[in-house]
Design an enzyme around this catalytic site. Structure first.
Site, PDB file in Angstrom:
ATOM      1  N   LYS A  33      38.552  29.105  21.837  1.00  0.00           N
ATOM      2  CA  LYS A  33      38.554  29.112  20.368  1.00  0.00           C
ATOM      3  C   LYS A  33      39.935  28.745  19.822  1.00  0.00           C
ATOM      4  O   LYS A  33      40.064  27.885  18.950  1.00  0.00           O
ATOM      5  CB  LYS A  33      38.152  30.496  19.829  1.00  0.00           C
ATOM      6  CG  LYS A  33      36.777  30.977  20.288  1.00  0.00           C
ATOM      7  CD  LYS A  33      36.383  32.291  19.614  1.00  0.00           C
ATOM      8  CE  LYS A  33      37.253  33.474  19.953  1.00  0.00           C
ATOM      9  NZ  LYS A  33      37.226  33.885  21.369  1.00  0.00           N
TER      10      LYS A  33
ATOM     11  N   ARG B 261      34.202  40.307  14.528  1.00  0.00           N
ATOM     12  CA  ARG B 261      33.830  40.642  15.897  1.00  0.00           C
ATOM     13  C   ARG B 261      32.804  41.766  15.948  1.00  0.00           C
ATOM     14  O   ARG B 261      32.394  42.175  17.033  1.00  0.00           O
ATOM     15  CB  ARG B 261      35.075  41.107  16.649  1.00  0.00           C
ATOM     16  CG  ARG B 261      35.716  40.045  17.551  1.00  0.00           C
ATOM     17  CD  ARG B 261      36.972  40.683  18.074  1.00  0.00           C
ATOM     18  NE  ARG B 261      37.472  40.209  19.321  1.00  0.00           N
ATOM     19  CZ  ARG B 261      38.468  39.332  19.443  1.00  0.00           C
ATOM     20  NH1 ARG B 261      38.974  38.735  18.405  1.00  0.00           N
ATOM     21  NH2 ARG B 261      38.929  39.042  20.637  1.00  0.00           N
TER      22      ARG B 261
ATOM     23  N   ARG C 232      45.403  32.191  32.468  1.00  0.00           N
ATOM     24  CA  ARG C 232      45.950  31.808  31.161  1.00  0.00           C
ATOM     25  C   ARG C 232      47.411  32.228  30.998  1.00  0.00           C
ATOM     26  O   ARG C 232      47.807  33.324  31.370  1.00  0.00           O
ATOM     27  CB  ARG C 232      45.112  32.456  30.046  1.00  0.00           C
ATOM     28  CG  ARG C 232      45.660  32.127  28.672  1.00  0.00           C
ATOM     29  CD  ARG C 232      44.650  32.311  27.591  1.00  0.00           C
ATOM     30  NE  ARG C 232      44.377  33.709  27.315  1.00  0.00           N
ATOM     31  CZ  ARG C 232      43.538  34.109  26.357  1.00  0.00           C
ATOM     32  NH1 ARG C 232      42.880  33.217  25.636  1.00  0.00           N
ATOM     33  NH2 ARG C 232      43.328  35.384  26.150  1.00  0.00           N
TER      34      ARG C 232
ATOM     35  N   ARG D  72      49.447  37.337  28.865  1.00  0.00           N
ATOM     36  CA  ARG D  72      49.196  38.409  27.911  1.00  0.00           C
ATOM     37  C   ARG D  72      48.836  39.702  28.653  1.00  0.00           C
ATOM     38  O   ARG D  72      48.075  39.658  29.616  1.00  0.00           O
ATOM     39  CB  ARG D  72      48.013  38.021  27.000  1.00  0.00           C
ATOM     40  CG  ARG D  72      48.415  37.136  25.858  1.00  0.00           C
ATOM     41  CD  ARG D  72      47.246  36.559  25.107  1.00  0.00           C
ATOM     42  NE  ARG D  72      46.150  37.485  24.838  1.00  0.00           N
ATOM     43  CZ  ARG D  72      45.095  37.180  24.074  1.00  0.00           C
ATOM     44  NH1 ARG D  72      44.995  35.981  23.518  1.00  0.00           N
ATOM     45  NH2 ARG D  72      44.141  38.057  23.878  1.00  0.00           N
TER      46      ARG D  72
ATOM     47  N   ARG E   9      37.198  43.461  27.835  1.00  0.00           N
ATOM     48  CA  ARG E   9      37.020  42.593  26.672  1.00  0.00           C
ATOM     49  C   ARG E   9      35.666  41.885  26.723  1.00  0.00           C
ATOM     50  O   ARG E   9      35.033  41.656  25.694  1.00  0.00           O
ATOM     51  CB  ARG E   9      38.173  41.587  26.591  1.00  0.00           C
ATOM     52  CG  ARG E   9      39.442  42.251  26.065  1.00  0.00           C
ATOM     53  CD  ARG E   9      40.700  41.514  26.452  1.00  0.00           C
ATOM     54  NE  ARG E   9      40.779  40.203  25.855  1.00  0.00           N
ATOM     55  CZ  ARG E   9      41.368  39.147  26.434  1.00  0.00           C
ATOM     56  NH1 ARG E   9      41.903  39.261  27.638  1.00  0.00           N
ATOM     57  NH2 ARG E   9      41.416  38.009  25.810  1.00  0.00           N
TER      58      ARG E   9
HETATM   59  P1  AMP Z   1      42.156  37.733  20.753  1.00  0.00           P
HETATM   60  O1  AMP Z   1      43.498  37.096  20.770  1.00  0.00           O
HETATM   61  O2  AMP Z   1      41.253  37.169  19.700  1.00  0.00           O
HETATM   62  O3  AMP Z   1      41.519  37.774  22.117  1.00  0.00           O
HETATM   63  O4  AMP Z   1      42.392  39.266  20.312  1.00  0.00           O
HETATM   64  C1  AMP Z   1      43.189  40.129  21.090  1.00  0.00           C
HETATM   65  C2  AMP Z   1      42.889  41.579  20.742  1.00  0.00           C
HETATM   66  O5  AMP Z   1      43.188  41.843  19.361  1.00  0.00           O
HETATM   67  C3  AMP Z   1      41.440  42.001  20.907  1.00  0.00           C
HETATM   68  O6  AMP Z   1      41.109  42.318  22.256  1.00  0.00           O
HETATM   69  C4  AMP Z   1      41.406  43.230  19.992  1.00  0.00           C
HETATM   70  O7  AMP Z   1      42.067  44.347  20.581  1.00  0.00           O
HETATM   71  C5  AMP Z   1      42.256  42.771  18.819  1.00  0.00           C
HETATM   72  N1  AMP Z   1      41.416  42.065  17.821  1.00  0.00           N
HETATM   73  C6  AMP Z   1      41.480  40.749  17.500  1.00  0.00           C
HETATM   74  N2  AMP Z   1      40.567  40.441  16.557  1.00  0.00           N
HETATM   75  C7  AMP Z   1      39.906  41.586  16.282  1.00  0.00           C
HETATM   76  C8  AMP Z   1      38.827  41.921  15.409  1.00  0.00           C
HETATM   77  N3  AMP Z   1      38.237  41.001  14.635  1.00  0.00           N
HETATM   78  N4  AMP Z   1      38.412  43.213  15.394  1.00  0.00           N
HETATM   79  C9  AMP Z   1      38.997  44.156  16.141  1.00  0.00           C
HETATM   80  N5  AMP Z   1      39.997  43.907  17.006  1.00  0.00           N
HETATM   81  C10 AMP Z   1      40.461  42.636  17.085  1.00  0.00           C
END
Ligand code: AMP
Length: 215
Positions: free
Chosen positions: A13, A88, A127, A160, A171
């Site tokens: 994404k 989400r 990654r 990360r 996740r």
């Molecule tokens: P991402 O970079 O999108 O994989 O997000 C990393 C982390 O940020 C996720 O595993 C959640 O802990 C938090 N996070 C990101 N977006 C959301 C969301 N829309 N709702 C809740 N937690 C989020």
């Protein structure tokens, strides 16, 4: 165009968003990036969400919804935006629907990144991310030319903390339980556009443009 990018972690994404930002000249709003920046700056929000984000669980809906709502009032979203990683959960999707309709600027399309589990594990497993510009590298498929240094901006390239094996598992489980139901939610509203996210980014970009008649 107001777009949502929906898909499991590792679906590409963020990588595809980089290309679409240039094509459509609209900003990418990544809640993950916002949380990581807050964590790096040591702000109150950052300290509050650090343990949750690093474990792979979701930040609570109220905090996340308030953050996105505030971001969507900024001037640069006037021509549209890409929401990457939000919503989400169903309550997040309902809140977003309510206020975008209220302001007369609803979501135009929800891009569903269709990808196999094997591919997700392969991508997340290796990654690497640039701390400065956020560009995604990969240990095997797209390594920076000098280990640990971003070719794009010279920033530090790192793994990360939530890309650990344990956190990746969490996740994906969170995605299945809490985020996947959004596919049905948006399909029911006629907003869903499926794209094949198994190929690498250039082909994914073609798939995206084809799906939205942008070729
Ligand atoms: P991402 O970079 O999108 O994989 O997000 C990393 C982390 O940020 C996720 O595993 C959640 O802990 C938090 N996070 C990101 N977006 C959301 C969301 N829309 N709702 C809740 N937690 C989020």
């Amino acid at each position: 165009m107001n777009l949502i990018f929906l898909g499991p972690p590792g679906a590409g994404k963020g990588t595809l968003a980089g290309k679409v930002v240039e094509l459509l000249q609209i900003p990418q709003i990544s809640t993950g990036n916002i949380f990581r920046a807050a964590m790096a700056s040591g702000s109150e929000l950052g300290n509050k969400v650090k343990a949750i984000v690093e474990s792979g669980k979701l930040v609570d809906d109220d905090t996340t919804i308030a953050l996105v709502k505030e971001r969507l009032t900024q001037a640069d979203v006037a021509k549209g935006y890409i929401l990457d990683g939000f919503p989400r959960t169903i309550p997040q999707a309902e809140a977003l629907e309510k206020w975008t309709i209220e302001v007369g600027n609803p979501i135009s399309h929800v891009i569903n990144f269709d990808i196999s589990d094997d591919k997700v594990l392969q991508r997340l497993g290796g990654r690497l991310v640039c701390k400065k510009c956020g560009y995604n590298w990969h240990k095997t498929f797209n390594p920076p030319s000098k280990a640990g240094v971003c070719d794009k901006c010279g920033g530090e390239v790192y793994t990360r903390p939530d890309d650990s094996e344990e956190s990746i598992k969490k996740r994906l489980e969170v995605y299945r339980n809490q985020t996947e139901p959004l596919i049905g939610f948006y399909r029911g509203k006629g907003l869903l556009v499926d794209i094949d996210a198994n190929p690498e980014v250039d082909q994914m970009f073609v798939n995206f443009k084809e799906a939205l008649n942008l070729l």
